[in-house]
Design a protein around this motif. Structure first.
Motif, PDB file in Angstrom:
ATOM      1  N   ASN A  24      35.742  42.163  39.162  1.00 29.41           N
ATOM      2  CA  ASN A  24      35.449  42.169  37.823  1.00 29.41           C
ATOM      3  C   ASN A  24      34.092  42.677  37.792  1.00 29.41           C
ATOM      4  N   VAL A  25      33.101  42.518  38.588  1.00 29.70           N
ATOM      5  CA  VAL A  25      31.534  42.798  38.500  1.00 29.70           C
ATOM      6  C   VAL A  25      31.623  44.621  38.392  1.00 29.70           C
ATOM      7  N   GLU A  26      32.631  45.120  39.161  1.00 26.37           N
ATOM      8  CA  GLU A  26      32.513  46.372  39.262  1.00 26.37           C
ATOM      9  C   GLU A  26      33.257  46.854  37.659  1.00 26.37           C
ATOM     10  N   TYR A  27      34.216  46.308  37.551  1.00 29.40           N
ATOM     11  CA  TYR A  27      34.687  46.672  36.138  1.00 29.40           C
ATOM     12  C   TYR A  27      33.753  46.477  34.830  1.00 29.40           C
ATOM     13  N   ALA A  28      32.771  45.477  35.047  1.00 26.08           N
ATOM     14  CA  ALA A  28      31.807  45.384  33.967  1.00 26.08           C
ATOM     15  C   ALA A  28      30.833  46.334  34.165  1.00 26.08           C
ATOM     16  N   SER A  78      32.266  49.146  32.427  1.00 25.69           N
ATOM     17  CA  SER A  78      32.494  49.165  30.902  1.00 25.69           C
ATOM     18  C   SER A  78      30.923  49.482  30.168  1.00 25.69           C
ATOM     19  N   LEU A  79      29.781  49.120  31.051  1.00 25.23           N
ATOM     20  CA  LEU A  79      28.683  49.429  30.675  1.00 25.23           C
ATOM     21  C   LEU A  79      28.061  50.717  30.726  1.00 25.23           C
ATOM     22  N   THR A 134      27.632  52.239  40.229  1.00 26.91           N
ATOM     23  CA  THR A 134      27.851  50.952  40.508  1.00 26.91           C
ATOM     24  C   THR A 134      27.761  50.756  41.929  1.00 26.91           C
TER      25      THR A 134
END
Length: 277
Positions: free
Chosen positions: A168-172, A175-176, A183
């Motif tokens: 989820n850190v990568e997805y966040a 998303s930013l 990333t």
């Protein structure tokens, strides 16, 4: 109470290390100093021959560590993120070399890298070279053998850390507005630094103390610190020089490990490894 329990659990290992490791080392050091004083240590640091061997050992270990990291990181990242059955297959492939001794693996590379070996036969058959390459009994052959021997340690050190990073850190980051390269550089790589450090320290230490691979793949003229210790004992019968080389090798490894710990302590604390995390 917990500290007392932890101490009691660690006590047998501490006693075993003290009796079978620290005590013999101190005995040999005291005996060497009592017999020859500091003359063996002074001779090492004033003789270009020994200094060249030390530099060769450090250089081979650094190159082996760097290449192991460059090859092992993508493999570990794939294993940490994939959900396919290939993950189990790759894990078996990585663990399988541990079932084969370093001697057997080194002899295997001798068959591959020799002048009449598989590699030269392949290159000659394709017409890529006109005469066999002289790879065996060189520093290059030693580095190749070291990487093959030690890259599993690097991969296993990295896989555990990369698996602990929440996707989820990568997805966040995506998303930013971060692209995959950003990333990786700003999120994944910094978070995987503990695994990189532990893997590099492990591979570097084992490279510095390796004996079988340099002896078989480097030949009689290629010398590293570990092979030099054996030569001083079996050929020169100079136990004082062998002891001095051993303790200098140990001191160099400990110094590099201390420098790594000190230089990364602040960053590791920010990642959550500090006392106040």
């Amino acid at each position: 109470m917990r500290k007392k329990q932890a101490f009691l659990l660690a006590l047998p290992a501490v006693l075993a290390l003290t009796v079978f490791f620290l005590a013999p080392m101190l005995y040999i050091l005291i005996k060497t100093l009592a017999t020859n004083g500091l003359s063996d240590f002074v001779r090492f640091f004033t003789d270009p021959f020994y200094l060249d061997i030390l530099w060769t050992t450090v250089r081979v270990s650094l190159v082996s560590t760097l290449v192991s990291l460059l090859l092992g990181y993508p493999t570990a990242y794939y294993m940490a993120r994939t959900r396919s059955r290939m993950k189990k297959v790759m894990m078996v492939i990585i663990l399988f070399p541990f079932l084969v001794s370093a001697v057997v693996r080194s002899y295997g590379w001798m068959v591959i890298l020799g002048k009449n070996g598989l590699l030269n036969q392949f290159l000659l058959g394709l017409g890529l070279v006109q005469k066999p390459l002289s790879i065996l009994n060189t520093e290059t052959a030693v580095i190749i053998g070291m990487i093959h021997l030690l890259i599993p340690y690097m991969i296993l050190s990295l896989v555990g850390v990369l698996q602990s990073i929440d996707p989820n850190v990568e997805y966040a980051a995506y998303s930013l507005g971060a692209n995959p390269a950003e990333t990786f550089c700003k999120v994944i790589f910094p978070l995987s630094l503990p695994g990189i450090i532990s893997g590099c320290v492990m591979v570097f230490t084992m490279s510095m103390t390796s004996y079988v691979t340099p002896k078989l793949l480097g030949g009689s003229k290629f010398r590293m610190m570990a092979t030099m210790v054996v030569q001083e004992i079996n050929v020169s019968f100079d136990w004082g020089a062998a002891s001095a080389i051993s303790y200098i090798l140990l001191a160099v490894i400990l110094l590099i490990q201390v420098l790594v710990v000190l230089s990364t302590a602040g960053y590791m604390k920010r990642l959550g490894g500090g006392k106040n995390a």
